[in-house]
Design a protein around this motif. Structure first.
Motif, PDB file in Angstrom:
ATOM      1  N   LYS A 151       0.673  -1.199  -0.108  1.00 31.19           N
ATOM      2  CA  LYS A 151       0.066   0.095  -0.150  1.00 31.19           C
ATOM      3  C   LYS A 151       0.905   1.191   0.079  1.00 31.19           C
ATOM      4  N   LEU A 152       0.522   2.235  -0.810  1.00 31.78           N
ATOM      5  CA  LEU A 152       1.126   3.475  -0.957  1.00 31.78           C
ATOM      6  C   LEU A 152       0.169   4.642  -0.743  1.00 31.78           C
ATOM      7  N   LYS A 153       1.041   5.848  -0.297  1.00 28.16           N
ATOM      8  CA  LYS A 153       0.349   6.876  -0.069  1.00 28.16           C
ATOM      9  C   LYS A 153       0.570   7.669  -1.731  1.00 28.16           C
ATOM     10  N   PRO A 154      -0.902   7.957  -2.252  1.00 27.67           N
ATOM     11  CA  PRO A 154      -0.827   8.482  -3.733  1.00 27.67           C
ATOM     12  C   PRO A 154      -0.267   9.786  -3.485  1.00 27.67           C
ATOM     13  N   ASP A 155      -0.390  10.689  -2.480  1.00 26.12           N
ATOM     14  CA  ASP A 155       0.085  12.191  -2.528  1.00 26.12           C
ATOM     15  C   ASP A 155       1.803  12.063  -2.513  1.00 26.12           C
ATOM     16  N   LEU A 156       2.582  10.911  -2.477  1.00 22.47           N
ATOM     17  CA  LEU A 156       3.809  10.904  -2.168  1.00 22.47           C
ATOM     18  C   LEU A 156       4.402  10.201  -3.531  1.00 22.47           C
ATOM     19  N   SER A 157       5.669  10.522  -3.885  1.00 19.12           N
ATOM     20  CA  SER A 157       6.343  10.130  -5.025  1.00 19.12           C
ATOM     21  C   SER A 157       6.728   8.363  -4.463  1.00 19.12           C
ATOM     22  N   PRO A 158       6.916   7.612  -5.383  1.00 24.40           N
ATOM     23  CA  PRO A 158       7.374   6.146  -4.917  1.00 24.40           C
ATOM     24  C   PRO A 158       8.687   6.306  -4.130  1.00 24.40           C
ATOM     25  N   GLN A 159       9.557   7.172  -4.634  1.00 19.02           N
ATOM     26  CA  GLN A 159      10.714   7.090  -3.701  1.00 19.02           C
ATOM     27  C   GLN A 159      10.601   7.816  -2.263  1.00 19.02           C
ATOM     28  N   LYS A 160       9.783   8.664  -2.337  1.00 16.59           N
ATOM     29  CA  LYS A 160       9.202   9.137  -0.904  1.00 16.59           C
ATOM     30  C   LYS A 160       8.408   8.281  -0.108  1.00 16.59           C
ATOM     31  N   ASN A 161       7.631   7.418  -0.708  1.00 18.28           N
ATOM     32  CA  ASN A 161       6.869   6.243  -0.070  1.00 18.28           C
ATOM     33  C   ASN A 161       7.979   5.164   0.500  1.00 18.28           C
ATOM     34  N   ALA A 162       9.154   4.951  -0.373  1.00 18.52           N
ATOM     35  CA  ALA A 162       9.959   4.094   0.138  1.00 18.52           C
ATOM     36  C   ALA A 162      10.874   4.775   1.479  1.00 18.52           C
ATOM     37  N   GLU A 163      11.180   5.901   1.271  1.00 20.88           N
ATOM     38  CA  GLU A 163      11.704   6.673   2.798  1.00 20.88           C
ATOM     39  C   GLU A 163      10.957   6.520   3.613  1.00 20.88           C
ATOM     40  N   ASN A 164       9.473   6.596   3.446  1.00 16.15           N
ATOM     41  CA  ASN A 164       8.547   6.498   4.340  1.00 16.15           C
ATOM     42  C   ASN A 164       8.653   5.194   5.378  1.00 16.15           C
ATOM     43  N   PHE A 165       8.726   4.080   4.526  1.00 15.38           N
ATOM     44  CA  PHE A 165       8.881   2.642   5.158  1.00 15.38           C
ATOM     45  C   PHE A 165      10.239   2.561   5.614  1.00 15.38           C
ATOM     46  N   TYR A 166      11.194   3.321   5.307  1.00 13.05           N
ATOM     47  CA  TYR A 166      12.502   3.188   6.091  1.00 13.05           C
ATOM     48  C   TYR A 166      12.484   3.881   7.484  1.00 13.05           C
ATOM     49  N   ARG A 167      11.747   4.795   7.389  1.00 12.03           N
ATOM     50  CA  ARG A 167      11.337   5.640   8.743  1.00 12.03           C
ATOM     51  C   ARG A 167      10.680   4.801   9.695  1.00 12.03           C
ATOM     52  N   LYS A 168       9.735   4.053   9.223  1.00 10.30           N
ATOM     53  CA  LYS A 168       8.889   3.308  10.127  1.00 10.30           C
ATOM     54  C   LYS A 168       9.689   2.056  10.571  1.00 10.30           C
ATOM     55  N   SER A 169      10.770   1.700   9.748  1.00 17.84           N
ATOM     56  CA  SER A 169      11.621   0.451  10.064  1.00 17.84           C
ATOM     57  C   SER A 169      12.550   0.619  11.125  1.00 17.84           C
ATOM     58  N   LYS A 170      12.651   2.068  11.444  1.00 17.54           N
ATOM     59  CA  LYS A 170      13.860   2.509  12.938  1.00 17.54           C
ATOM     60  C   LYS A 170      12.829   2.297  13.719  1.00 17.54           C
ATOM     61  N   ASN A 171      11.531   2.837  13.935  1.00 15.32           N
ATOM     62  CA  ASN A 171      10.657   2.678  14.878  1.00 15.32           C
ATOM     63  C   ASN A 171      10.387   1.101  15.126  1.00 15.32           C
ATOM     64  N   GLU A 172      10.319   0.388  14.197  1.00 11.39           N
ATOM     65  CA  GLU A 172      10.005  -0.961  14.353  1.00 11.39           C
ATOM     66  C   GLU A 172      11.118  -1.848  14.906  1.00 11.39           C
ATOM     67  N   LYS A 173      12.480  -1.283  14.598  1.00 14.20           N
ATOM     68  CA  LYS A 173      13.527  -2.043  15.575  1.00 14.20           C
ATOM     69  C   LYS A 173      13.580  -1.663  16.891  1.00 14.20           C
ATOM     70  N   ILE A 174      13.176  -0.355  17.082  1.00  9.67           N
ATOM     71  CA  ILE A 174      13.291   0.061  18.400  1.00  9.67           C
ATOM     72  C   ILE A 174      11.912  -0.707  19.096  1.00  9.67           C
ATOM     73  N   GLU A 175      11.053  -0.618  18.695  1.00  3.47           N
ATOM     74  CA  GLU A 175      10.101  -1.782  19.378  1.00  3.47           C
ATOM     75  C   GLU A 175      10.271  -3.176  19.610  1.00  3.47           C
ATOM     76  N   GLU A 176      10.993  -3.618  18.484  1.00  8.20           N
ATOM     77  CA  GLU A 176      11.441  -5.113  18.945  1.00  8.20           C
ATOM     78  C   GLU A 176      12.226  -5.270  19.882  1.00  8.20           C
ATOM     79  N   GLU A 177      13.312  -4.155  19.854  1.00  5.78           N
ATOM     80  CA  GLU A 177      14.290  -4.473  20.969  1.00  5.78           C
ATOM     81  C   GLU A 177      13.525  -4.126  22.247  1.00  5.78           C
TER      82      GLU A 177
END
Length: 544
Positions: free
Chosen positions: A349-375
């Motif tokens: 699922k993507l956010k239509p108001d963001l470019s594909p590259q910005k969507n990828a950056e959004n997933f990378y940002r979420k992954s940082k929080n994901e790692k913090i939560e996993e720890e």
């Protein structure tokens, strides 16, 4: 004492047989939380025979009735009560031979879906035993009006109306469905034993609502014509309508069952009672720790299933040239690509108001929080596993303790005082409350109640907590002189602050923690709003 509606209804029927026709001769108290009622056949002026005694214990932590064969009244420290009801005045009595004799019992009744029992007397008087949670009382009525109370501190009981005790409740399948399949809303007087048993069976058998309803109906039938079980449950004597715990004896007569339970309960010596309380605390802590491990493990396992946010970011970046934007938007709402980690298609699922590259950056940002939560989740699991090991060792240690002095020393050393105990005073009535390792945690109920807690009942040394950037309850940990706030107490209070906020459904919630002295409320702010001048943040999983 088992004071659900079903038991009281059966007890009322048994008492009616024993009491009807007797006179209410006297009522006295020899203890602040105990009252004795005497019923008997009249023999003459101030004399009676064949007395029937009712002894009522009306403490906030324990309430119930017993029916002893004899009661010895002390010559001192004994006070007469309800004399206006138990005695006739000279004007009331047409026959001098029966001056000052008690009014006749004309019946005994319970009330629909309510924890009350009434002894009905002639001349429209009634003595009502009220078993409402931590506010039990004995209340005298004339018609609908309260005329006297045993516990004068419960002033709200003067507003009770006799004719409103019955509570008709729709207990049909349709009502169960409308109540979101919560049986407690339809059967409010089941009591803790029945509710706990049903909840355990629902989970153990993984019952769907239709199956739950069938089980509930079976339980109701058993409660309506039960065997009375005197059992040992959670280390203490218990009277139950269901066969739970370590059953000591079975009865078909509710009066005999009550007397047996009462004797066992009062016969437990101080050592056994305090040891049982400590073991209950440990069992509660272990159950809570096991539940938290289960929740955290499920979240960790769920993260291992499917692609992570980081992997989805990599997949998007590797396929930027294949993602076709919808006209007028930067990205489609979703895209199906090849998951090269698992060699299978994946829909992202993507956010239509963001470019594909910005969507990828959004997933990378979420992954940082994901790692913090996993720890964080992994650390929580390890901490709770260590706590369970400690609890098991403490239970082993307790098994070897045989003296009260040694028990109390061990309890104090390891902070094993009863965390189930609640302050029954004004504060506990105003706010939600939790006790963790003897630290009181107070929780506001709404915006106005939050202001009351923070402005009037919290002091500068107290610790103040609130879910960050969302509306929610103010939470206060009360300061204890000379004691730092333990980490586990702060963590538990933060979990509660997260739960009683708009972030309740978040997987991880930031919670403000600060001494109350840094919280102020300037004029003009709305109810519940404050300004925090200095704060720390803790990340917790919302937990009720």
């Amino acid at each position: 004492m088992h004071t659900n509606f079903y038991f009281l209804r059966q007890l009322a029927s048994a008492l009616e047989t024993s009491l009807t026709g007797l006179r209410f001769m006297e009522c006295f108290s020899q203890d602040r939380d105990e009252v004795v009622l005497v019923f008997a056949q009249a023999k003459g002026r101030l004399n009676y025979y064949k007395p029937f005694y009712i002894k009522a214990t009306l403490r906030p932590d324990f309430s119930g009735l017993s029916f002893p064969e004899t009661v010895r009244r002390a010559r001192t420290n004994s006070v007469d009560l309800f004399e206006a009801i138990s005695k006739f005045s000279e004007d009331d009595s047409p026959n001098p031979a029966f001056e000052k004799e008690g009014r006749v019992v004309i019946g005994v009744r319970s009330f629909l879906n309510e924890r009350c029992l009434a002894i009905l007397l002639e001349d429209n008087y009634a003595m009502v035993f009220k078993f409402f949670g931590n506010r039990p009382n004995l209340v005298a009525f004339y018609h609908n009006t309260v005329v006297e109370l045993f516990n004068q501190r419960l002033v709200a009981d003067y507003q009770l109306i006799f004719d409103t005790f019955d509570r008709p409740i729709d207990q049909s399948w349709d009502a169960f469905e409308k109540a979101d399949f919560d049986h407690r809303k339809l059967f409010p007087t089941f009591g803790k034993i029945v509710n706990d048993w049903l909840s355990t069976e629902f989970q153990k058998q993984k019952l769907q609502p239709e199956q739950q309803w069938i089980l509930i109906q079976d339980v109701v039938k058993q409660l309506e014509s039960p065997i009375y079980y005197v059992t040992k449950l959670q280390y203490r004597p218990t009277l139950s309508l269901l066969p739970v715990g370590d059953i000591l004896q079975e009865f078909s007569d509710p009066i005999a069952a009550t007397n047996r339970f009462y004797g066992l309960y009062n016969g437990v010596d101080t050592f056994d009672r305090e040891k049982g309380e400590i073991l209950r605390v440990l069992d509660k802590r272990k159950k809570r720790a096991e539940s938290l491990i289960d929740v955290n493990m499920q979240r960790l396992i769920a993260r291992e299933e499917g692609a992570s946010h980081e992997e989805m970011g990599h997949i998007l970046m590797a396929n930027l040239h294949d993602i076709q934007a919808v006209p007028g938007a930067k990205s489609p709402e979703s895209v199906t690509l090849t998951d090269f980690y698992r060699d299978e298609p994946i829909t992202i699922k993507l956010k239509p108001d963001l470019s594909p590259q910005k969507n990828a950056e959004n997933f990378y940002r979420k992954s940082k929080n994901e790692k913090i939560e996993e720890e964080f989740l992994a650390a929580q699991v390890a901490s709770r596993e260590k706590e369970i090991e400690q609890i098991d060792q403490q239970k082993t240690d307790l098994a070897a303790i045989n003296t009260l002095k040694e028990l109390r020393r061990y309890s104090k050393l390891h902070n094993l005082q009863n965390e189930d105990g609640r302050n029954k005073g004004e504060i506990s009535q105003l706010f939600k409350e939790a006790i963790v390792d003897n630290f009181r945690i107070l929780i506001g109920r709404n915006a106005r109640n939050n202001d009351l807690l923070t402005q009037k009942y919290a002091f500068k040394e107290d610790l103040w907590l609130h879910a960050r950037d969302v509306s929610g309850s103010h939470v206060v940990i009360k300061y204890q002189a000379g004691k730092p706030f333990p980490k586990n107490v702060i963590e538990r209070a933060a979990e509660l602050a997260a739960w009683y906020s708009k972030r309740r459904t978040d997987s991880l919630c930031p919670v403000i923690v600060t001494p109350k002295k840094y919280v102020r409320k300037p004029k003009g702010l709305a109810e519940g709003q404050v300004i925090v001048e200095k704060e720390d943040i803790v990340m917790v999983v919302p937990k009720e």
